[in-house]
Design a protein around this motif. Structure first.
Motif, PDB file in Angstrom:
ATOM      1  N   GLN A 333     -18.483  -0.198 -10.749  1.00 42.52           N
ATOM      2  CA  GLN A 333     -18.266   0.627  -9.561  1.00 42.52           C
ATOM      3  C   GLN A 333     -16.892   1.294  -9.562  1.00 42.52           C
ATOM      4  O   GLN A 333     -16.602   2.095  -8.673  1.00 42.52           O
ATOM      5  N   LEU A 334     -16.065   0.964 -10.551  1.00 41.98           N
ATOM      6  CA  LEU A 334     -14.681   1.435 -10.556  1.00 41.98           C
ATOM      7  C   LEU A 334     -14.366   2.194 -11.838  1.00 41.98           C
ATOM      8  O   LEU A 334     -14.873   1.883 -12.907  1.00 41.98           O
ATOM      9  N   GLU A 335     -13.494   3.183 -11.701  1.00 45.43           N
ATOM     10  CA  GLU A 335     -12.956   3.916 -12.852  1.00 45.43           C
ATOM     11  C   GLU A 335     -11.460   3.611 -12.938  1.00 45.43           C
ATOM     12  O   GLU A 335     -10.708   3.886 -11.999  1.00 45.43           O
ATOM     13  N   LEU A 336     -11.049   3.010 -14.032  1.00 55.85           N
ATOM     14  CA  LEU A 336      -9.646   2.671 -14.220  1.00 55.85           C
ATOM     15  C   LEU A 336      -8.876   3.931 -14.600  1.00 55.85           C
ATOM     16  O   LEU A 336      -9.217   4.602 -15.571  1.00 55.85           O
ATOM     17  N   LEU A 337      -7.849   4.252 -13.826  1.00 61.66           N
ATOM     18  CA  LEU A 337      -7.101   5.480 -14.077  1.00 61.66           C
ATOM     19  C   LEU A 337      -6.003   5.249 -15.114  1.00 61.66           C
ATOM     20  O   LEU A 337      -5.347   4.206 -15.113  1.00 61.66           O
ATOM     21  N   PRO A 338      -5.764   6.233 -16.008  1.00 66.44           N
ATOM     22  CA  PRO A 338      -4.671   6.123 -16.983  1.00 66.44           C
ATOM     23  C   PRO A 338      -3.330   5.994 -16.265  1.00 66.44           C
ATOM     24  O   PRO A 338      -3.176   6.461 -15.127  1.00 66.44           O
ATOM     25  N   GLU A 339      -2.356   5.371 -16.928  1.00 66.84           N
ATOM     26  CA  GLU A 339      -1.050   5.147 -16.306  1.00 66.84           C
ATOM     27  C   GLU A 339      -0.403   6.452 -15.857  1.00 66.84           C
ATOM     28  O   GLU A 339       0.217   6.517 -14.794  1.00 66.84           O
ATOM     29  N   GLU A 340      -0.526   7.517 -16.670  1.00 69.53           N
ATOM     30  CA  GLU A 340       0.097   8.797 -16.324  1.00 69.53           C
ATOM     31  C   GLU A 340      -0.510   9.367 -15.042  1.00 69.53           C
ATOM     32  O   GLU A 340       0.211   9.834 -14.150  1.00 69.53           O
ATOM     33  N   GLU A 341      -1.837   9.296 -14.928  1.00 67.51           N
ATOM     34  CA  GLU A 341      -2.499   9.799 -13.722  1.00 67.51           C
ATOM     35  C   GLU A 341      -2.142   8.940 -12.520  1.00 67.51           C
ATOM     36  O   GLU A 341      -1.933   9.451 -11.413  1.00 67.51           O
ATOM     37  N   ALA A 342      -2.082   7.616 -12.730  1.00 68.57           N
ATOM     38  CA  ALA A 342      -1.727   6.715 -11.636  1.00 68.57           C
ATOM     39  C   ALA A 342      -0.309   6.984 -11.140  1.00 68.57           C
ATOM     40  O   ALA A 342      -0.047   6.965  -9.933  1.00 68.57           O
ATOM     41  N   ALA A 343       0.625   7.244 -12.069  1.00 73.42           N
ATOM     42  CA  ALA A 343       2.007   7.539 -11.685  1.00 73.42           C
ATOM     43  C   ALA A 343       2.076   8.828 -10.869  1.00 73.42           C
ATOM     44  O   ALA A 343       2.845   8.932  -9.906  1.00 73.42           O
ATOM     45  N   GLU A 344       1.275   9.815 -11.250  1.00 70.97           N
ATOM     46  CA  GLU A 344       1.252  11.073 -10.505  1.00 70.97           C
ATOM     47  C   GLU A 344       0.724  10.857  -9.090  1.00 70.97           C
ATOM     48  O   GLU A 344       1.253  11.406  -8.123  1.00 70.97           O
ATOM     49  N   ILE A 345      -0.302  10.028  -8.965  1.00 68.05           N
ATOM     50  CA  ILE A 345      -0.848   9.725  -7.643  1.00 68.05           C
ATOM     51  C   ILE A 345       0.197   9.027  -6.775  1.00 68.05           C
ATOM     52  O   ILE A 345       0.369   9.352  -5.593  1.00 68.05           O
ATOM     53  N   GLU A 346       0.918   8.078  -7.374  1.00 65.95           N
ATOM     54  CA  GLU A 346       1.962   7.348  -6.643  1.00 65.95           C
ATOM     55  C   GLU A 346       3.053   8.296  -6.172  1.00 65.95           C
ATOM     56  O   GLU A 346       3.550   8.183  -5.037  1.00 65.95           O
ATOM     57  N   LYS A 347       3.424   9.245  -7.015  1.00 70.77           N
ATOM     58  CA  LYS A 347       4.498  10.182  -6.666  1.00 70.77           C
ATOM     59  C   LYS A 347       4.122  11.011  -5.445  1.00 70.77           C
ATOM     60  O   LYS A 347       4.921  11.183  -4.520  1.00 70.77           O
ATOM     61  N   TRP A 348       2.905  11.531  -5.438  1.00 72.10           N
ATOM     62  CA  TRP A 348       2.467  12.347  -4.302  1.00 72.10           C
ATOM     63  C   TRP A 348       2.222  11.486  -3.072  1.00 72.10           C
ATOM     64  O   TRP A 348       2.492  11.923  -1.936  1.00 72.10           O
ATOM     65  N   ALA A 349       1.711  10.267  -3.267  1.00 76.08           N
ATOM     66  CA  ALA A 349       1.457   9.387  -2.122  1.00 76.08           C
ATOM     67  C   ALA A 349       2.740   9.028  -1.399  1.00 76.08           C
ATOM     68  O   ALA A 349       2.746   8.810  -0.178  1.00 76.08           O
ATOM     69  N   ALA A 350       3.860   8.993  -2.134  1.00 78.82           N
ATOM     70  CA  ALA A 350       5.153   8.655  -1.536  1.00 78.82           C
ATOM     71  C   ALA A 350       5.580   9.665  -0.481  1.00 78.82           C
ATOM     72  O   ALA A 350       6.380   9.350   0.408  1.00 78.82           O
ATOM     73  N   ILE A 351       5.065  10.897  -0.562  1.00 79.79           N
ATOM     74  CA  ILE A 351       5.398  11.909   0.460  1.00 79.79           C
ATOM     75  C   ILE A 351       4.189  12.192   1.353  1.00 79.79           C
ATOM     76  O   ILE A 351       4.132  13.211   2.050  1.00 79.79           O
ATOM     77  N   GLY A 352       3.210  11.281   1.288  1.00 81.12           N
ATOM     78  CA  GLY A 352       2.068  11.386   2.173  1.00 81.12           C
ATOM     79  C   GLY A 352       1.063  12.457   1.819  1.00 81.12           C
ATOM     80  O   GLY A 352       0.374  12.989   2.692  1.00 81.12           O
ATOM     81  N   ARG A 353       0.951  12.795   0.528  1.00 71.39           N
ATOM     82  CA  ARG A 353       0.037  13.857   0.122  1.00 71.39           C
ATOM     83  C   ARG A 353      -0.855  13.406  -1.025  1.00 71.39           C
ATOM     84  O   ARG A 353      -0.552  12.467  -1.754  1.00 71.39           O
ATOM     85  N   GLU A 354      -1.972  14.152  -1.168  1.00 71.52           N
ATOM     86  CA  GLU A 354      -2.820  14.008  -2.336  1.00 71.52           C
ATOM     87  C   GLU A 354      -2.185  14.764  -3.502  1.00 71.52           C
ATOM     88  O   GLU A 354      -1.300  15.621  -3.296  1.00 71.52           O
ATOM     89  N   VAL A 355      -2.620  14.475  -4.711  1.00 73.02           N
ATOM     90  CA  VAL A 355      -2.088  15.174  -5.885  1.00 73.02           C
ATOM     91  C   VAL A 355      -2.347  16.681  -5.759  1.00 73.02           C
ATOM     92  O   VAL A 355      -3.435  17.115  -5.370  1.00 73.02           O
ATOM     93  N   ASP A 356      -1.299  17.494  -6.053  1.00 72.45           N
ATOM     94  CA  ASP A 356      -1.358  18.967  -6.019  1.00 72.45           C
ATOM     95  C   ASP A 356      -1.638  19.509  -4.623  1.00 72.45           C
ATOM     96  O   ASP A 356      -2.185  20.610  -4.470  1.00 72.45           O
ATOM     97  N   GLU A 357      -1.264  18.730  -3.610  1.00 70.22           N
ATOM     98  CA  GLU A 357      -1.400  19.225  -2.232  1.00 70.22           C
ATOM     99  C   GLU A 357      -0.114  19.955  -1.835  1.00 70.22           C
ATOM    100  O   GLU A 357       0.785  19.387  -1.218  1.00 70.22           O
ATOM    101  N   TYR A 358      -0.027  21.234  -2.208  1.00 70.72           N
ATOM    102  CA  TYR A 358       1.151  22.041  -1.905  1.00 70.72           C
ATOM    103  C   TYR A 358       1.076  22.586  -0.487  1.00 70.72           C
ATOM    104  O   TYR A 358      -0.020  22.897   0.018  1.00 70.72           O
TER     105      TYR A 358
END
Length: 426
Positions: A333-358
């Motif tokens: 039921q789960l897709e394990l995300l690559p470390e690079e993609e996970a780091a990008e998600i964490e970076k955007w989540a830190a400012i309360g946004r989804e990835v590429d939410e400009y």
């Protein structure tokens, strides 16, 4: 899933319900611990938000064997056994005709052997059975144990098997004992000589088979009870093997192995699959969102793994978390995300946004600065489409120019919320 509608009473004794019908199936009142799928009838006010006299379905069972339900407000709720009656589907309470015939045939063979033994006509014959089939009267043989009151390779008659599947017997000093998780053992059933001869002889292990390690004699670093796959023929030892849990490879001898059961293979493969999901890993939920035990979780969303060995009544699961909520999923039921993609998600989540939410006012860098006097820096004006953003920047002639650029060629430099020059903007 709160209180159930459409439960019909079929039988009553002295004013107490003994049989009901629900969704086309019959359920009979039973004693003892609960099982997932049982119907639960509160008979006191011992639940927090469940209605006395209404029926609920057991969605889980706690460590004490008590039923867990979803109550009238949608919360997990439970209570002590004396506070409710249990009803179990008749097909679950009573084995099928085929199951009864199979069991009776084995019992008859065992009785035939007992008679033949008393007459001195038979030597003991045993067939190995799956541990899940064990019952009183069968036998347990220990291959490896740390208990001084147990003799390895000796047959002990089973006195009882409890509802958890634990096997109890009388040991060498006459005390009640049980097979623990630290022991390596197999379960056998006594049969007549004719029946034993009719049983298919176990095939010799070969490349491609799965086996369980029961001894450690030839210098490998596999542990007892490891499930391995035989991947290549050897000479002495006999096989090159790969451990399912981590892929480690060693040579083993056939004398150190027994054929793994289907149940053991399935458990080992499941454990190996769950082991890939480390604590803190980011995963995307592929299925099951919005349904128990993933209420409040959405398919396609990204969550964090908090535990990959959560023990539940329906097996072991991967525990995921989001905003204080816990959910339980299987590896498929789960897709394990690559470390690079996970780091990008964490970076955007830190400012309360989804990835590429400009957002309007973000300062961004464009990866082809040739056309911009500002070396590729610009300000987001608006979103043009799902894949493109309109930015303003100075061109090589010093004029402010609006350009449409693909999102995948932008890099966020400063979010609009962090710009000092926009603090007073509405």
């Amino acid at each position: 899933m709160a209180k159930l509608e459409g439960v019909k009473t079929l039988d009553m004794v002295n004013g107490e319900i003994t049989k009901v019908a629900y969704n086309g199936a019959e359920y009979e009142r039973v004693e003892g611990p609960a099982q997932t799928g049982d119907l639960v009838l509160p008979i006191t006010d011992g639940f927090r938000d469940a209605t006395k006299g209404s029926f609920y379905k057991a969605i889980d069972v706690d460590r004490d064997g008590d039923a867990v339900i979803l109550d009238d407000v949608g919360d997990r709720d439970g209570s002590f056994r004396h506070n409710y009656d249990l009803f179990r589907k008749v097909s679950a309470s009573h084995p099928t005709l085929e199951e009864r015939v199979s069991t009776n045939e084995k019992d008859i063979e065992s009785l035939k052997f007992d008679v033949a033994t008393l007459k001195g006509e038979a030597e003991p014959k045993y067939i190995r059975i799956d541990k899940s089939e064990a019952k009183a009267g069968d036998f347990v043989k220990f291959i490896e144990t740390y208990d001084d009151d147990i003799t390895t390779e000796k047959m002990y008659e089973i006195d009882q098997v409890d509802w958890l599947g634990d096997i109890y017997f009388t040991d060498d000093v006459g005390d009640e004992n049980y097979a623990s998780a630290d022991d390596t053992y197999a379960v056998y059933r006594k049969v007549s000589a004719a029946s034993a001869e009719a049983e298919p002889k176990p095939e010799r292990l070969k490349v491609g088979d799965y086996a369980k390690v029961v001894r450690e004699e030839f210098g490998h670093l596999f542990d007892t009870d490891d499930i391995i796959e035989l991947i290549e023929a050897g000479n002495n030892p006999n096989f090159k093997a790969r451990r399912l849990s981590d892929g480690e490879v060693w040579f083993v001898d056939a004398s150190e192995l027994v054929r793994a059961t289907d149940e053991e293979i399935a458990e080992a493969k499941d454990a190996a699959a769950r082991a890939q999901f480390k604590e803190g890993a980011k995963v995307r939920l592929k299925s099951g969102g919005g349904e128990y035990p993933l209420l409040g979780f959405e398919n396609g969303k990204v969550y964090s793994v908090s535990y990959n060995n959560a023990r539940r009544t329906d097996g072991k699961s991967i525990e995921i978390t989001h905003a204080g909520m816990l959910g339980y999923a299987t590896p498929d039921q789960l897709e394990l995300l690559p470390e690079e993609e996970a780091a990008e998600i964490e970076k955007w989540a830190a400012i309360g946004r989804e990835v590429d939410e400009y957002k309007k006012g973000d300062i961004v860098a464009y990866d082809d600065p040739v056309w911009f006097e500002t070396s590729g820096f610009g300000e987001v004006v608006r979103r043009r489409s799902e894949r493109a953003i309109v930015i303003e920047a100075l061109d090589n002639y010093g004029y402010v120019k609006r350009s449409t650029v693909p999102i995948d060629r932008l890099k966020l430099i400063t979010p609009a919320e962090a710009r000092f020059d926009r603090k007073d903007d509405k």
